[in-house]
Design a protein around this motif. Structure first.
Motif, PDB file in Angstrom:
ATOM      1  N   MET A   4       0.852  -1.193   0.000  1.00  0.00           N
ATOM      2  CA  MET A   4       0.000   0.000   0.000  1.00  0.00           C
ATOM      3  C   MET A   4       0.881   1.235   0.000  1.00  0.00           C
ATOM      4  O   MET A   4       1.804   1.370   0.792  1.00  0.00           O
ATOM      5  CB  MET A   4      -0.889   0.007   1.258  1.00  0.00           C
ATOM      6  N   THR A   5       0.581   2.172  -0.916  1.00  0.00           N
ATOM      7  CA  THR A   5       1.344   3.413  -0.975  1.00  0.00           C
ATOM      8  C   THR A   5       0.604   4.457  -0.169  1.00  0.00           C
ATOM      9  O   THR A   5      -0.573   4.737  -0.419  1.00  0.00           O
ATOM     10  CB  THR A   5       1.489   3.902  -2.433  1.00  0.00           C
ATOM     11  N   SER A   6       1.275   5.022   0.779  1.00  0.00           N
ATOM     12  CA  SER A   6       0.614   6.016   1.632  1.00  0.00           C
ATOM     13  C   SER A   6       1.313   7.350   1.499  1.00  0.00           C
ATOM     14  O   SER A   6       2.495   7.434   1.195  1.00  0.00           O
ATOM     15  CB  SER A   6       0.642   5.572   3.096  1.00  0.00           C
ATOM     16  N   GLN A   7       0.531   8.381   1.703  1.00  0.00           N
ATOM     17  CA  GLN A   7       1.061   9.732   1.640  1.00  0.00           C
ATOM     18  C   GLN A   7       1.370  10.213   3.048  1.00  0.00           C
ATOM     19  O   GLN A   7       0.720   9.817   4.013  1.00  0.00           O
ATOM     20  CB  GLN A   7       0.024  10.669   0.996  1.00  0.00           C
ATOM     21  N   PRO A   8       2.366  11.069   3.204  1.00  0.00           N
ATOM     22  CA  PRO A   8       2.692  11.607   4.520  1.00  0.00           C
ATOM     23  C   PRO A   8       1.611  12.544   5.011  1.00  0.00           C
ATOM     24  O   PRO A   8       0.763  12.983   4.244  1.00  0.00           O
ATOM     25  CB  PRO A   8       4.014  12.362   4.265  1.00  0.00           C
ATOM     26  N   PRO A   9       1.609  12.842   6.305  1.00  0.00           N
ATOM     27  CA  PRO A   9       0.608  13.767   6.842  1.00  0.00           C
ATOM     28  C   PRO A   9       0.657  15.090   6.110  1.00  0.00           C
ATOM     29  O   PRO A   9       1.716  15.535   5.664  1.00  0.00           O
ATOM     30  CB  PRO A   9       1.026  13.930   8.317  1.00  0.00           C
ATOM     31  N   GLU A  10      -0.511  15.729   5.989  1.00  0.00           N
ATOM     32  CA  GLU A  10      -0.605  16.999   5.291  1.00  0.00           C
ATOM     33  C   GLU A  10      -0.898  18.111   6.286  1.00  0.00           C
ATOM     34  O   GLU A  10      -2.057  18.326   6.649  1.00  0.00           O
ATOM     35  CB  GLU A  10      -1.706  16.942   4.235  1.00  0.00           C
ATOM     36  N   PRO A  11       0.117  18.834   6.775  1.00  0.00           N
ATOM     37  CA  PRO A  11      -0.131  19.921   7.703  1.00  0.00           C
ATOM     38  C   PRO A  11      -0.975  21.000   7.036  1.00  0.00           C
ATOM     39  O   PRO A  11      -0.845  21.261   5.858  1.00  0.00           O
ATOM     40  CB  PRO A  11       1.286  20.434   8.045  1.00  0.00           C
ATOM     41  N   THR A  12      -1.850  21.609   7.833  1.00  0.00           N
ATOM     42  CA  THR A  12      -2.740  22.630   7.301  1.00  0.00           C
ATOM     43  C   THR A  12      -1.952  23.776   6.687  1.00  0.00           C
ATOM     44  O   THR A  12      -1.085  24.361   7.310  1.00  0.00           O
ATOM     45  CB  THR A  12      -3.631  23.192   8.430  1.00  0.00           C
ATOM     46  N   GLY A  13      -2.313  24.110   5.423  1.00  0.00           N
ATOM     47  CA  GLY A  13      -1.716  25.270   4.781  1.00  0.00           C
ATOM     48  C   GLY A  13      -0.328  25.051   4.246  1.00  0.00           C
ATOM     49  O   GLY A  13       0.302  25.972   3.760  1.00  0.00           O
ATOM     50  N   ARG A  14       0.233  23.840   4.316  1.00  0.00           N
ATOM     51  CA  ARG A  14       1.572  23.591   3.816  1.00  0.00           C
ATOM     52  C   ARG A  14       1.550  22.377   2.896  1.00  0.00           C
ATOM     53  O   ARG A  14       0.746  21.463   3.069  1.00  0.00           O
ATOM     54  CB  ARG A  14       2.538  23.316   4.977  1.00  0.00           C
ATOM     55  N   PRO A  15       2.432  22.330   1.891  1.00  0.00           N
ATOM     56  CA  PRO A  15       2.486  21.153   1.033  1.00  0.00           C
ATOM     57  C   PRO A  15       2.961  19.938   1.810  1.00  0.00           C
ATOM     58  O   PRO A  15       3.688  20.050   2.793  1.00  0.00           O
ATOM     59  CB  PRO A  15       3.512  21.570  -0.038  1.00  0.00           C
ATOM     60  N   PRO A  27       5.121  16.957   2.961  1.00  0.00           N
ATOM     61  CA  PRO A  27       6.553  16.707   2.872  1.00  0.00           C
ATOM     62  C   PRO A  27       6.836  15.361   2.213  1.00  0.00           C
ATOM     63  O   PRO A  27       5.962  14.498   2.131  1.00  0.00           O
ATOM     64  CB  PRO A  27       6.998  16.727   4.335  1.00  0.00           C
ATOM     65  N   SER A  28       8.057  15.172   1.771  1.00  0.00           N
ATOM     66  CA  SER A  28       8.443  13.908   1.146  1.00  0.00           C
ATOM     67  C   SER A  28       8.406  12.789   2.186  1.00  0.00           C
ATOM     68  O   SER A  28       8.803  12.981   3.327  1.00  0.00           O
ATOM     69  CB  SER A  28       9.858  14.021   0.568  1.00  0.00           C
ATOM     70  N   PRO A  29       7.932  11.586   1.773  1.00  0.00           N
ATOM     71  CA  PRO A  29       7.771  10.488   2.740  1.00  0.00           C
ATOM     72  C   PRO A  29       9.057  10.087   3.436  1.00  0.00           C
ATOM     73  O   PRO A  29       9.027   9.651   4.585  1.00  0.00           O
ATOM     74  CB  PRO A  29       7.234   9.343   1.873  1.00  0.00           C
ATOM     75  N   GLU A  30      10.197  10.230   2.730  1.00  0.00           N
ATOM     76  CA  GLU A  30      11.445   9.750   3.316  1.00  0.00           C
ATOM     77  C   GLU A  30      12.080  10.738   4.296  1.00  0.00           C
ATOM     78  O   GLU A  30      13.046  10.404   4.979  1.00  0.00           O
ATOM     79  CB  GLU A  30      12.449   9.429   2.201  1.00  0.00           C
ATOM     80  N   LEU A  31      11.524  11.935   4.393  1.00  0.00           N
ATOM     81  CA  LEU A  31      12.103  12.924   5.304  1.00  0.00           C
ATOM     82  C   LEU A  31      11.868  12.524   6.755  1.00  0.00           C
ATOM     83  O   LEU A  31      10.876  11.882   7.101  1.00  0.00           O
ATOM     84  CB  LEU A  31      11.489  14.303   5.058  1.00  0.00           C
ATOM     85  N   ARG A  32      12.790  12.945   7.608  1.00  0.00           N
ATOM     86  CA  ARG A  32      12.682  12.667   9.037  1.00  0.00           C
ATOM     87  C   ARG A  32      11.562  13.494   9.664  1.00  0.00           C
ATOM     88  O   ARG A  32      11.417  14.685   9.400  1.00  0.00           O
ATOM     89  CB  ARG A  32      14.008  12.987   9.728  1.00  0.00           C
ATOM     90  N   ALA A  33      10.782  12.839  10.512  1.00  0.00           N
ATOM     91  CA  ALA A  33       9.688  13.511  11.210  1.00  0.00           C
ATOM     92  C   ALA A  33      10.205  14.180  12.480  1.00  0.00           C
ATOM     93  O   ALA A  33      11.182  13.733  13.086  1.00  0.00           O
ATOM     94  CB  ALA A  33       8.590  12.507  11.546  1.00  0.00           C
ATOM     95  N   SER A  34       9.515  15.249  12.882  1.00  0.00           N
ATOM     96  CA  SER A  34       9.886  15.963  14.107  1.00  0.00           C
ATOM     97  C   SER A  34       9.018  15.489  15.267  1.00  0.00           C
ATOM     98  O   SER A  34       8.043  14.751  15.086  1.00  0.00           O
ATOM     99  CB  SER A  34       9.692  17.467  13.903  1.00  0.00           C
ATOM    100  N   THR A  71      10.277   8.571  10.110  1.00  0.00           N
ATOM    101  CA  THR A  71       9.998   9.316   8.881  1.00  0.00           C
ATOM    102  C   THR A  71       8.505   9.608   8.748  1.00  0.00           C
ATOM    103  O   THR A  71       7.664   9.014   9.428  1.00  0.00           O
ATOM    104  CB  THR A  71      10.448   8.520   7.644  1.00  0.00           C
ATOM    105  N   TYR A  72       8.178  10.508   7.805  1.00  0.00           N
ATOM    106  CA  TYR A  72       6.787  10.820   7.519  1.00  0.00           C
ATOM    107  C   TYR A  72       6.045   9.595   7.001  1.00  0.00           C
ATOM    108  O   TYR A  72       4.858   9.400   7.283  1.00  0.00           O
ATOM    109  CB  TYR A  72       6.704  11.951   6.491  1.00  0.00           C
TER     110      TYR A  72
END
Length: 207
Positions: A1-12, A14-21, A58-59
């Motif tokens: 299953m291909t999933s998209q990273p969370p979508e913060p309000t008002g911002r594009p 982020p790439s799935p492989e980026l580190r999450a905060s 990651t995201y």
């Protein structure tokens, strides 16, 4: 299953492989808790997902945990709601009124009261900018809502925070800013008289 990273309000997104905060992980934790409160996932599954959320790197890992949950509604941006006490005072609520992301209250000579006890608010946070001025500002929030008053300047009149820190899942945080002015700002839960009035009028808006 291909999933998209969370979508913060008002911002594009982020790439799935980026580190999450830490903030990204906490946002997913809140969403999972809301889903459990709505009965979408049971508490055993909640515990398992929370553990994964807190250790996700990651995201993409975070996105997997909410992929089967409905996307949260993104409220339409609304201009701030401004209340001015003037000579005779001003009040809003209790009752059904649409809550914007920011409320500005100027106590003026007559004072201002903002009552959230019967609103339906789907925002994660609401900023209330209160200026006590001559007669003060009173803010009433339901039980289960919490307030952050760390950004408030008490001024001469002071700040009285009579709320409890116990925040229920899915409820907004009231972020209080501004200044107490001469007469101060009070934020609290309903008092005995207000609770009695709410109890006596459970099915309709109050004046």
């Amino acid at each position: 299953m291909t999933s998209q990273p969370p979508e913060p309000t008002g911002r594009p997104a982020p790439s799935p492989e980026l580190r999450a905060s830490d903030a990204d992980r906490e946002a997913v934790v809140e969403r999972l808790r809301d889903a459990a409160a709505e009965g979408r996932i049971d508490f055993d599954e909640l515990d398992a997902r929370l553990e994964q959320a807190l250790t996700s790197k990651t995201y993409a890992e975070l996105a997997e945990l909410t992929a089967d949950l409905p996307k949260p509604d993104v409220p339409t941006s609304r201009p701030p709601l401004v209340l001015r006490g003037g000579m005779y005072g001003a009040s809003l609520g209790p009752g059904r009124w649409e809550v914007p992301g920011r409320v500005i209250a100027h106590g003026g000579v007559g004072g201002v009261k903002v009552d959230f006890t019967r609103v339906e608010c789907r925002l994660a946070e609401v900023t209330v900018e209160a200026y006590g001025e001559t007669s003060g500002v009173t803010i009433v929030i339901p039980d289960g809502w919490a307030a952050d008053t760390s950004g408030m300047d008490p001024g001469v009149g002071g700040l009285k925070d009579r709320t409890t820190p116990d925040r229920l899942p899915g409820t907004p945080l009231i972020r209080l800013t501004g200044s107490g002015g001469m007469s101060g700002v009070v934020i609290r839960h309903p008092n005995r008289r207000e609770r009695r009035k709410l109890h006596d009028n459970p099915a309709r808006d109050l004046p």
